[in-house]
Design a protein around this motif. Structure first.
Motif, PDB file in Angstrom:
ATOM      1  N   TYR A  11       0.888  -1.166   0.000  1.00  0.00           N
ATOM      2  CA  TYR A  11       0.000   0.000   0.000  1.00  0.00           C
ATOM      3  C   TYR A  11       0.918   1.204   0.000  1.00  0.00           C
ATOM      4  N   LEU A  14       4.171   1.171   2.021  1.00  0.00           N
ATOM      5  CA  LEU A  14       4.089   0.107   3.026  1.00  0.00           C
ATOM      6  C   LEU A  14       3.974  -1.272   2.370  1.00  0.00           C
ATOM      7  N   VAL A  16       3.095  -4.827   2.911  1.00  0.00           N
ATOM      8  CA  VAL A  16       2.395  -5.630   3.919  1.00  0.00           C
ATOM      9  C   VAL A  16       2.716  -7.113   3.734  1.00  0.00           C
ATOM     10  N   PRO A  35       0.587 -11.680  15.090  1.00  0.00           N
ATOM     11  CA  PRO A  35       0.271 -10.386  15.711  1.00  0.00           C
ATOM     12  C   PRO A  35      -0.598  -9.514  14.802  1.00  0.00           C
ATOM     13  N   SER A  36      -1.267  -8.525  15.379  1.00  0.00           N
ATOM     14  CA  SER A  36      -2.068  -7.588  14.586  1.00  0.00           C
ATOM     15  C   SER A  36      -1.179  -6.821  13.621  1.00  0.00           C
ATOM     16  N   GLY A  37      -1.736  -6.527  12.459  1.00  0.00           N
ATOM     17  CA  GLY A  37      -1.017  -5.687  11.505  1.00  0.00           C
ATOM     18  C   GLY A  37       0.018  -6.423  10.686  1.00  0.00           C
ATOM     19  N   THR A  38       0.006  -7.753  10.728  1.00  0.00           N
ATOM     20  CA  THR A  38       1.015  -8.501   9.966  1.00  0.00           C
ATOM     21  C   THR A  38       0.480  -8.961   8.611  1.00  0.00           C
ATOM     22  N   GLY A  39      -0.727  -8.512   8.256  1.00  0.00           N
ATOM     23  CA  GLY A  39      -1.199  -8.798   6.901  1.00  0.00           C
ATOM     24  C   GLY A  39      -2.089 -10.021   6.768  1.00  0.00           C
ATOM     25  N   LYS A  40      -2.636 -10.517   7.867  1.00  0.00           N
ATOM     26  CA  LYS A  40      -3.493 -11.706   7.782  1.00  0.00           C
ATOM     27  C   LYS A  40      -4.763 -11.396   6.967  1.00  0.00           C
ATOM     28  N   SER A  41      -5.407 -10.273   7.296  1.00  0.00           N
ATOM     29  CA  SER A  41      -6.618  -9.896   6.548  1.00  0.00           C
ATOM     30  C   SER A  41      -6.282  -9.593   5.095  1.00  0.00           C
ATOM     31  N   THR A  42      -5.167  -8.901   4.896  1.00  0.00           N
ATOM     32  CA  THR A  42      -4.751  -8.572   3.534  1.00  0.00           C
ATOM     33  C   THR A  42      -4.557  -9.852   2.717  1.00  0.00           C
ATOM     34  N   ARG A  45      -7.932 -11.201   1.822  1.00  0.00           N
ATOM     35  CA  ARG A  45      -8.572 -10.335   0.816  1.00  0.00           C
ATOM     36  C   ARG A  45      -7.927 -10.508  -0.552  1.00  0.00           C
TER      37      ARG A  45
HETATM   38  P1  ADP Z   1      -3.894  -8.069  10.252  1.00  0.00           P
HETATM   39  O1  ADP Z   1      -5.171  -8.591   9.679  1.00  0.00           O
HETATM   40  O2  ADP Z   1      -2.820  -9.106  10.356  1.00  0.00           O
HETATM   41  O3  ADP Z   1      -4.085  -7.368  11.569  1.00  0.00           O
HETATM   42  P2  ADP Z   1      -3.994  -6.253   8.000  1.00  0.00           P
HETATM   43  O4  ADP Z   1      -3.898  -7.142   6.803  1.00  0.00           O
HETATM   44  O5  ADP Z   1      -5.341  -5.749   8.355  1.00  0.00           O
HETATM   45  O6  ADP Z   1      -3.298  -6.974   9.249  1.00  0.00           O
HETATM   46  O7  ADP Z   1      -3.051  -4.991   7.808  1.00  0.00           O
HETATM   47  C1  ADP Z   1      -1.676  -5.086   7.597  1.00  0.00           C
HETATM   48  C2  ADP Z   1      -1.105  -3.700   7.405  1.00  0.00           C
HETATM   49  O8  ADP Z   1      -1.598  -3.140   6.205  1.00  0.00           O
HETATM   50  C3  ADP Z   1      -1.457  -2.729   8.503  1.00  0.00           C
HETATM   51  O9  ADP Z   1      -0.324  -1.937   8.779  1.00  0.00           O
HETATM   52  C4  ADP Z   1      -2.562  -1.892   7.905  1.00  0.00           C
HETATM   53  O10 ADP Z   1      -2.541  -0.606   8.443  1.00  0.00           O
HETATM   54  C5  ADP Z   1      -2.181  -1.877   6.433  1.00  0.00           C
HETATM   55  N1  ADP Z   1      -3.357  -1.769   5.547  1.00  0.00           N
HETATM   56  C6  ADP Z   1      -4.373  -2.647   5.460  1.00  0.00           C
HETATM   57  N2  ADP Z   1      -5.285  -2.255   4.538  1.00  0.00           N
HETATM   58  C7  ADP Z   1      -4.821  -1.089   4.026  1.00  0.00           C
HETATM   59  C8  ADP Z   1      -5.293  -0.180   3.021  1.00  0.00           C
HETATM   60  N3  ADP Z   1      -6.440  -0.412   2.348  1.00  0.00           N
HETATM   61  N4  ADP Z   1      -4.541   0.907   2.767  1.00  0.00           N
HETATM   62  C9  ADP Z   1      -3.389   1.143   3.435  1.00  0.00           C
HETATM   63  N5  ADP Z   1      -2.887   0.326   4.369  1.00  0.00           N
HETATM   64  C10 ADP Z   1      -3.588  -0.769   4.676  1.00  0.00           C
END
Ligand code: ADP
Ligand code: MG
Length: 363
Positions: A11, A14, A16, A35-42, A45
């Motif tokens: 992003y 950044l 991810v 941990p949170s913020g390591t890209g699991k949701s990304t 998706r």
């Molecule tokens: P997790 O699910 O492991 O907590 P995320 O996949 O939600 O982590 O996010 C990983 C990183 O990507 C975070 O630092 C988050 O701020 C960043 N991020 C997620 N989605 C976006 C986006 N649409 N635009 C910019 N940064 C994003």
């Protein structure tokens, strides 16, 4: 069934996902922790194309879903997702939430879709709520409806993104039970979760994500019971660390002791443990005193919230020399004290550094 190679996602500046490689086989349940913020949701998706990866490949049943002209709706139907926040349609009844997709996207008649929907609502224990609206349901019920709605699209793979994180603790188990049931029925699933006990007993494999990669993966017994890599171990054992750099013989020992005491207080380490730790640190620094003229010491105190174990790790650069061996003639009093305080000690020499690990005895 799913094969991911060199997947990366940025992003802006950044990064991810750096280089994610993974395979999920048919009928397998994979939990994704980290941990949170390591890209699991990304990662999830990217898998079902809610987000477009920066590079890499995702192949599902032999089809490259990132190739130009890929059938995105077909991919999403095949690999449907359940979100933390349910995402139900508020203006539709429970039944309509379940029938909308099958009628619009899969061409089912209203009667057929309704029949199937009732079957699925029975499966998740909510048949009697068919005509209710989402706002009339508890969080646990909403999430079970969301799972039934996902199943109504007859997916081959379900992706769950923290399905219980938005729920009151009392409602977590009703949702996990439904997911367990799906696992038993052989559904292929990837589940991002913080419910470690659940991940441990529902999964065939666990991915630990960190630093933009799948940092470690393995069967649950191994990943939870005997993680191999340092970050996995720290995460699983909930390790809290205090670090200190001792640059010379003249460093402020009192200030360090004060910081160690504050660390112990914050971690609720009992007084006896704290006193033993302070005594151990003092003896270990003493032991290194001759070295301190030429090389610095790195101390790390690792406390596991999970097991309550306390470890002192000491790193010093220089030629290989195991200070625990002492001198031949006489047993050093400091070493005796250290042995008395510790249930285990370990020496290693890595990359030009002497490394000592002391595990404090429990009292
Ligand atoms: P997790 O699910 O492991 O907590 P995320 O996949 O939600 O982590 O996010 C990983 C990183 O990507 C975070 O630092 C988050 O701020 C960043 N991020 C997620 N989605 C976006 C986006 N649409 N635009 C910019 N940064 C994003
Ligand atoms: Mg997330």
């Amino acid at each position: 069934m799913i094969k991911v190679e060199h997947l990366s996602k940025r992003y802006g500046a950044l990064t991810v996902l750096k280089d994610v490689n993974a395979e999920i086989r048919k009928g397998e349940v994979v939990s994704i922790i980290g941990p949170s913020g390591t890209g699991k949701s990304t990662f999830l998706r990217c898998l079902n194309l809610l987000d477009s990866p920066t590079s890499g490949s995702i192949v599902i049943d032999g089809v490259d879903i990132l190739a130009p002209g890929a059938d995105v709706p077909a991919v999403r139907q095949k690999m449907n997702m359940v979100f933390q926040s349910f995402n139900l349609f508020a203006h539709l009844s429970v039944l309509e939430n379940l029938t909308l997709g099958p009628i619009k996207l899969r061409g089912l008649t209203a009667a057929k879709a309704g029949e199937k929907a009732m079957e699925l609502l029975r499966l998740v224990g909510l048949a009697e709520k068919a005509n209710s609206f989402p706002e009339e349901l508890s969080g646990g019920q909403k999430q079970r409806v969301a799972i039934a709605r996902c199943l109504a699209m007859e997916p081959e793979i379900i992706l769950f993104d923290e399905p219980t994180s938005a729920l009151d603790p009392t409602m977590v188990s009703e949702v996990l039970s439904v997911i367990r049931r799906l696992a038993k029925d052989g559904m292929t699933m990837a589940i991002v979760t913080h419910e470690m006990d659940f991940a441990r007993d529902v999964s065939n494999r666990v991915f630990y994500m960190d630093e933009g990669v799948i940092y470690e993966e393995g069967p649950p017994e191994q990943l939870f019971g005997d993680p191999r890599r340092p970050r996995t171990r720290a995460f699983i054992n909930r390790i809290r660390s205090y670090q200190c750099h001792i640059a010379s013989r003249d460093f402020d020992f009192y200030a360090m002791n004060g910081e160690i005491e504050a660390f112990c207080e914050k971690q609720f380490i009992p007084r006896k443990g704290r006193d033993d730790l302070l005594a151990l640190v003092e003896e270990v620094v003493q032991l290194h005193a001759p070295q301190l003229a030429s090389a610095a010491l790195e101390l790390s105190i690792d406390y596991s919230e999970k097991t309550g174990s306390l470890q002192l790790l000491v790193k010093s650069a220089g030629e290989a020399r195991n200070l625990l061996e002492g001198s031949q003639e006489e047993e050093d009093i400091g070493l005796l004290l250290i042995r008395n305080l510790c249930e285990a000690t370990e020496y290693g020499y890595v990359d030009g550094n002497n490394r000592l690990a002391f595990t404090l005895r429990r009292r």
